[in-house]
Design an enzyme around this catalytic site. Structure first.
Site, PDB file in Angstrom:
ATOM      1  N   GLY A 128     -10.623  -8.956   0.056  1.00 39.29           N
ATOM      2  CA  GLY A 128      -9.967  -9.762   1.105  1.00 39.29           C
ATOM      3  C   GLY A 128      -9.246 -11.022   0.688  1.00 39.29           C
ATOM      4  O   GLY A 128      -8.084 -10.998   0.276  1.00 39.29           O
TER       5      GLY A 128
ATOM      6  N   LYS B 216     -20.215 -17.346   2.239  1.00 32.33           N
ATOM      7  CA  LYS B 216     -21.660 -17.134   2.435  1.00 32.33           C
ATOM      8  C   LYS B 216     -22.344 -16.374   1.314  1.00 32.33           C
ATOM      9  O   LYS B 216     -21.834 -15.346   0.860  1.00 32.33           O
ATOM     10  CB  LYS B 216     -21.868 -16.332   3.722  1.00 32.33           C
TER      11      LYS B 216
ATOM     12  N   ARG C   3       0.834  -1.217   0.000  1.00 33.08           N
ATOM     13  CA  ARG C   3       0.000   0.000   0.000  1.00 33.08           C
ATOM     14  C   ARG C   3       0.864   1.261   0.000  1.00 33.08           C
ATOM     15  O   ARG C   3       0.475   2.272  -0.574  1.00 33.08           O
ATOM     16  CB  ARG C   3      -0.929   0.010   1.208  1.00 33.08           C
TER      17      ARG C   3
ATOM     18  N   GLY D 205     -13.879  -3.775   0.733  1.00 34.04           N
ATOM     19  CA  GLY D 205     -15.291  -3.404   0.824  1.00 34.04           C
ATOM     20  C   GLY D 205     -15.676  -2.403  -0.257  1.00 34.04           C
ATOM     21  O   GLY D 205     -16.759  -2.496  -0.845  1.00 34.04           O
TER      22      GLY D 205
END
Ligand code: AMP
Length: 408
Positions: free
Chosen positions: A362, A213, A56, A385
């Site tokens: 992720g 999920k 980063r 996100g």
């Protein structure tokens, strides 16, 4: 077929997506200006205080160098971790990051602990200020805090795509109050790449959504199912879809309350191939023995933990013909060696395809790094996100405010 060479990283966009509806740093006169840049320096730090992954920081170097060489006095702000609001926490201080940044830039980088009420800067210098999340009002986007941030600069630059889904004082509020607010080069590139992939993709457009999920990725699955030609589902998401189609999935991870929704997803316009061959284990442990089975042979105590080799062949054909690929989430329990093959092969197929490939979110980045394919993915999104929400079609507040400020 993709028009881009397999190894060529994305380097700009075609006319359709040129000209964002916001100012960008490279268009502005920065000489003698105080330029406050929001970066994402949320880097992993081990218990010895060492930065274990500086990617980063490296990604920000071009932006910082550009501003500095243009004659600006550069102030950089970032968050690190999740400290308790309003409290300093030495384990989450950015001081070590300032040192690392200085050595990567090969330039002196100052560090300012108490900065929000103003501090002395040298003309044409670089200063990293302490973790914005130590300040009360950062997360709640407090307007007086955001105004103070805005007063520190002549130009605010948001270069942190990964935090743009959060309306915090350092991402949203400051952009409202700074005299001038614009996006930085990293942010600009990320928006352009994702916009093109979603709005003007080279077809066939293939999305891979894996992971645990359905419920946590429902919005992205629904959004992609309307846009893509092929939607490859993996992991617990595939298990829930298999169950919704009436297959026996034994003791596999799935979500009972998502079955009806999964059945609706299966009816969408995208082609959604489900694995006919799977890799099962009897225990959810790293030592579990892997057994390749037809989907019709799954027993009551079997856990489906990966896609079988025959089904990987069908996936390979889809990937081979793709024009654009969007990838989020593993196809199986890739952390367990015996169940990592599907995700590994997927990563390699994407890396070797002619398509323009975008990966983000992720565990996807962990898989890309595990299987050493980063160099061959056309574009790796920095935002977890934020990447997902952008693909879902949501407005990201830190981007929206820059659009509202416009280009004048
Ligand atoms: P997510 O955070 O939703 O992207 O999920 C990633 C996690 O899903 C990884 O830790 C995987 O080990 C896990 N996962 C993938 N496939 C399966 C599966 N078939 N059964 C259980 N866990 C899985």
């Amino acid at each position: 077929m993709g028009i881009l060479e397999p190894d060529v990283r994305y380097d700009g966009c075609n006319d359709e997506c040129k000209g964002l509806a916001m100012l960008n740093m490279e268009e502005l006169e920065l000489r003698d200006r105080r330029v406050l840049i929001r970066e994402d320096f949320n880097v992993p730090i081990n218990d010895k205080g060492e930065i274990t992954d500086d990617s980063r920081l490296k990604a920000s170097l071009a932006t910082i160098t550009k501003a500095y060489l243009a004659g600006a006095t550069v102030i950089i702000m970032s968050h690190l971790g999740r400290p308790k609001e309003g409290q300093s926490d030495s384990s989450l201080s950015l001081e070590a990051v300032a040192g690392k940044l200085g050595s990567l830039l090969d330039m002196p980088v100052g560090f300012e602990k108490n900065w929000i009420n103003g501090f002395k800067t040298e003309h044409q210098s670089i200063t990293l200020v302490e973790n914005v999340r130590f300040l009360t009002g950062e997360a709640s986007n407090d307007s007086s805090l955001a105004k103070k941030m805005g007063q520190l600069c002549d130009i605010f630059v948001n270069d942190a795509f990964a935090t743009s889904h959060r309306a915090h004082a350092s991402t949203h509020g400051v952009a409202k109050y700074a005299v001038t607010a614009c996006c930085g080069p990293l942010m600009k590139k990320e928006i352009e790449v994702l916009t093109k992939a979603l709005n003007r993709p080279e077809r066939p457009l293939v999305a891979i959504v894996g992971g645990a999920k359905v419920s946590s990725k429902l919005d992205i699955i629904n959004s992609l199912a309307k846009k893509v030609d092929h939607l490859i589902v993996g992991g617990g998401i595939a298990n829930t879809c298999l169950k919704s189609e009436g297959f026996e999935i034994g003791a596999s991870l799935y979500e009972e309350d998502m079955i009806e929704i999964a059945a609706q997803i299966m009816k969408s316009s995208a082609e959604i191939p489900l694995p006919e061959e799977v890799v099962c284990g009897k225990k959810f442990t790293v030592e579990a023995t892997a057994q390749i089975k037809s989907i019709h042979e799954v027993e009551e105590d079997d856990m489906i933990m990966d896609v079988g080799p025959k089904s990987m062949k069908s996936i390979k054909n889809i990937i081979k013909n793709a024009g654009t690929i969007l990838w989020n989430g593993p196809l199986g329990v890739f952390e367990f060696k015996n169940f990592a093959d599907g995700t590994k092969e997927l990563a390699e197929q994407i890396a070797n395809s002619q398509a323009f490939s975008i990966a983000g979110g992720g565990d996807t980045l962990a898989a890309i790094s595990n299987f050493s394919v980063a160099e061959k993915i056309s574009y790796i999104s920095t935002g977890g996100g934020a990447f997902l929400e952008f693909i879902e079609g949501k407005k990201l507040p830190a981007i929206e405010i820059l659009e509202q400020r416009g280009t004048d």
